[in-house]
Design an enzyme around this catalytic site. Structure first.
Site, PDB file in Angstrom:
ATOM      1  N   ASN A  96       7.715   6.262   3.551  1.00  0.00           N
ATOM      2  CA  ASN A  96       7.473   5.071   4.481  1.00  0.00           C
ATOM      3  C   ASN A  96       6.262   4.217   4.001  1.00  0.00           C
ATOM      4  O   ASN A  96       5.520   3.529   4.715  1.00  0.00           O
ATOM      5  CB  ASN A  96       7.187   5.582   5.818  1.00  0.00           C
ATOM      6  CG  ASN A  96       7.579   4.128   6.745  1.00  0.00           C
ATOM      7  OD1 ASN A  96       8.048   3.197   6.320  1.00  0.00           O
ATOM      8  ND2 ASN A  96       7.149   4.435   8.062  1.00  0.00           N
ATOM      9  N   ARG A 347       5.327  -1.198  16.877  1.00  0.00           N
ATOM     10  CA  ARG A 347       3.950  -0.972  17.345  1.00  0.00           C
ATOM     11  C   ARG A 347       3.585  -1.476  18.533  1.00  0.00           C
ATOM     12  O   ARG A 347       2.777  -1.161  19.331  1.00  0.00           O
ATOM     13  CB  ARG A 347       2.862  -1.156  16.399  1.00  0.00           C
ATOM     14  CG  ARG A 347       2.948  -0.106  15.179  1.00  0.00           C
ATOM     15  CD  ARG A 347       1.777  -0.531  14.124  1.00  0.00           C
ATOM     16  NE  ARG A 347       1.696   0.416  13.207  1.00  0.00           N
ATOM     17  CZ  ARG A 347       1.164   0.462  11.958  1.00  0.00           C
ATOM     18  NH1 ARG A 347       0.537  -0.534  11.632  1.00  0.00           N
ATOM     19  NH2 ARG A 347       0.862   1.633  11.331  1.00  0.00           N
ATOM     20  N   LYS A 414      -0.234  10.112   6.403  1.00  0.00           N
ATOM     21  CA  LYS A 414       0.274   8.763   5.822  1.00  0.00           C
ATOM     22  C   LYS A 414      -0.955   8.124   4.690  1.00  0.00           C
ATOM     23  O   LYS A 414      -0.725   7.414   3.848  1.00  0.00           O
ATOM     24  CB  LYS A 414       0.902   7.660   6.765  1.00  0.00           C
ATOM     25  CG  LYS A 414       1.518   6.716   5.736  1.00  0.00           C
ATOM     26  CD  LYS A 414       2.148   5.893   6.946  1.00  0.00           C
ATOM     27  CE  LYS A 414       3.317   4.787   6.131  1.00  0.00           C
ATOM     28  NZ  LYS A 414       2.612   3.605   5.525  1.00  0.00           N
TER      29      LYS A 414
HETATM   30  C1  LIG Z   1       1.567  -0.908   8.034  1.00  0.00           C
HETATM   31  C2  LIG Z   1       1.069  -0.054   7.493  1.00  0.00           C
HETATM   32  O1  LIG Z   1       1.699   0.535   6.321  1.00  0.00           O
HETATM   33  P1  LIG Z   1       2.396   0.120   5.082  1.00  0.00           P
HETATM   34  O2  LIG Z   1       1.678   0.054   4.079  1.00  0.00           O
HETATM   35  O3  LIG Z   1       3.651   1.114   4.948  1.00  0.00           O
HETATM   36  O4  LIG Z   1       3.154  -1.217   5.416  1.00  0.00           O
HETATM   37  C3  LIG Z   1      -0.155   0.700   7.961  1.00  0.00           C
HETATM   38  O5  LIG Z   1      -0.794   1.576   7.028  1.00  0.00           O
HETATM   39  O6  LIG Z   1      -0.527   0.564   9.044  1.00  0.00           O
END
Ligand SMILES: C=C(OP(=O)(O)O)C(=O)O
Ligand SMILES: O=C(O)C1=C[C@@H](OP(=O)(O)O)[C@@H](O)[C@H](O)C1
Length: 429
Positions: A96, A347, A414
């Site tokens: 993602n 969000r 992430k």
């Molecule tokens: C929006 C985000 O990630 P992305 O880089 O996947 O858009 C984030 O890290 O908050």
């Protein structure tokens, strides 16, 4: 369901060395891969998003060597000195990671070969249409494999055609970043016009600054027009230091603002290329005391008051303002964040639902949140929607009287796998 219970904490203090910036790391990896020469990337972030980028580059034939020196991940990238050329079709899984999907789609559109760009289920709900339209106008041949305007994508690499392009930047700045980064490979200089109400502008500045470090100076004709020179590509700067992540800094700085004493984050500061350092200025406006260094930011507690803030420029750190608002006197309005709905989860909806569990009164608009803190913050079990920032910004409820429970804390991998360990170090009973 794995949950993490954070017992109530009295004080936040200490120092945190920040992990590398996700935004800088993924830009640096791609620019180094395309540049002539070898680049040594210092302070590389080791997280899901950068692993997807690294793995994709290896699949695309780029040589990467990793070393850990005193806890710092250093990656040497042997640049191709050109776009990609794969004789067999490649399927790239990009999780993602917006900062992998968008820039790779642009780079591969003008590379040789056929590529499938896929990812997690949520990636298939995150728009990419405005980027694909711009690339197509420049000669790209890209098919949507499921829904029009969304990944997964099937890219048939093509040569560039034309020297001017328009791109709509109203949903994500990443579309503009992705386009700008591939254009130096065009045979002619490219005139780029940005359309729509632009969002997340500091990320475009970051892209331009990093392109410059790799030898490409984009001319600014006006706020909405750029001329990207046809340099034939990028030159390695030899070494590139990835700054500490300014979005990740927000959780620690907010902890100090809420609970006191003093927290210092190291690895980013007043000279940062990252727009999210402006988060500290928002805390200052709310009443915290902020000290700036070239390579650190320090926050001390103040009497926090709510207010009205347009946080379009810092959408990631803005989530930390939403949970900080629970500890401020009066209401806080976070404005102009429509594209929160297009990120790891919706969000705006997720934040409103979880904030309400604490007893807060929350108004959710199309592009804003208005948060009235409760008299006493209630204990809550917070759902995190596979969104690292939901997990990290709600950790601040450790400073509420009854603590907090965070569902699926591992989703912070992430961008910040060690977040909860680092957070525990600044919490004191
Ligand atoms: C929006 C985000 O990630 P992305 O880089 O996947 O858009 C984030 O890290 O908050
Ligand atoms: O270019 C980047 O590195 C990013 C841009 C922002 O996205 P949008 O431009 O979609 O707001 C931000 O939210 C994301 O985490 C990283």
């Amino acid at each position: 369901m794995n949950t993490l219970k954070l017992d109530p904490q009295r004080l936040a203090s200490g120092k945190v060395r920040l992990p590398g910036s996700k935004s800088m790391a993924n830009r640096a990896l791609l620019l180094s891969a395309l540049a002539s020469g070898t680049t040594r990337l210092r302070n590389m972030l080791d997280s899901d998003d950068t692993r997807y980028m690294r793995k994709a580059l290896i699949q695309l034939g780029v040589g990467l060597r990793e070393q850990t020196l005193d806890g710092e991940l250093v990656i040497e990238v042997d640049g191709l000195g050109r776009l990609f050329q794969c004789s067999e079709s490649q399927q790239l899984h990009l999780g993602n990671a917006g900062t992998a999907m968008r820039p790779l789609a642009a780079a591969l559109a003008f590379s040789q070969g056929d590529y499938v760009l896929t990812g997690d289920k949520r990636m298939f709900e995150r728009p990419i249409g405005p980027l694909i339209e711009a690339l197509t106008a420049m000669g790209a041949d890209i098919e949507y494999q499921q829904n029009e305007g969304y990944p997964p994508l099937l890219v048939h690499g093509q040569a560039f055609s034309g020297g001017s392009v328009c791109i709509d930047g109203s949903l994500s700045s990443q579309f503009i970043t992705a386009l700008l980064m591939v254009l130096p490979f065009n045979q002619v200089a490219t005139h780029v016009t940005l359309t729509g109400e632009l969002v997340s502008l500091p990320y475009i500045e970051l892209t331009l600054a990093m392109m410059e470090r790799f030898g490409v100076v984009v001319e600014r004709i006006s706020d909405r027009e750029f001329m990207v020179p046809a340099t034939g590509g990028y030159q390695s700067p030899g070494e590139f230091l990835i700054e500490g992540d300014a979005s990740s800094a927000s959780y620690f700085l907010a902890a100090a603002a809420i609970a006191g004493g003093t927290v210092r984050v190291e690895g980013t500061g007043q000279k940062s290329l990252q727009g999210d350092i402006a988060f500290a200025s928002v805390l200052q406006q709310m009443g915290a005391k902020v000290t700036w260094g070239d390579d650190f930011i320090e926050v001390e507690r103040g009497r926090l008051e709510g207010g009205q803030f347009d946080l379009n420029a810092i959408p990631d750190a803005a989530m930390t303002i939403a949970t900080t608002a629970l500890f401020a006197a009066g209401a806080t309005e976070i404005r102009n964040v429509y594209n929160w709905r297009l990120k790891e989860t919706d969000r705006l909806a997720a934040m409103a639902t979880e904030l309400r569990k604490t007893g807060a009164e929350v108004e959710e608009g199309e592009d804003y949140l208005r948060i009235v803190p409760p008299a006493t913050i209630k204990h809550a079990q917070i759902a995190t929607y596979d969104d690292h920032r939901m997990a990290m910004c709600f950790a601040l409820l450790a400073f509420a009287p009854a603590g907090v429970e965070i569902e699926d804390p591992a989703c912070c991998a992430k961008t910040y796998p060690d977040f909860f360990q680092d957070f525990a170090k600044i919490c004191h009973l």
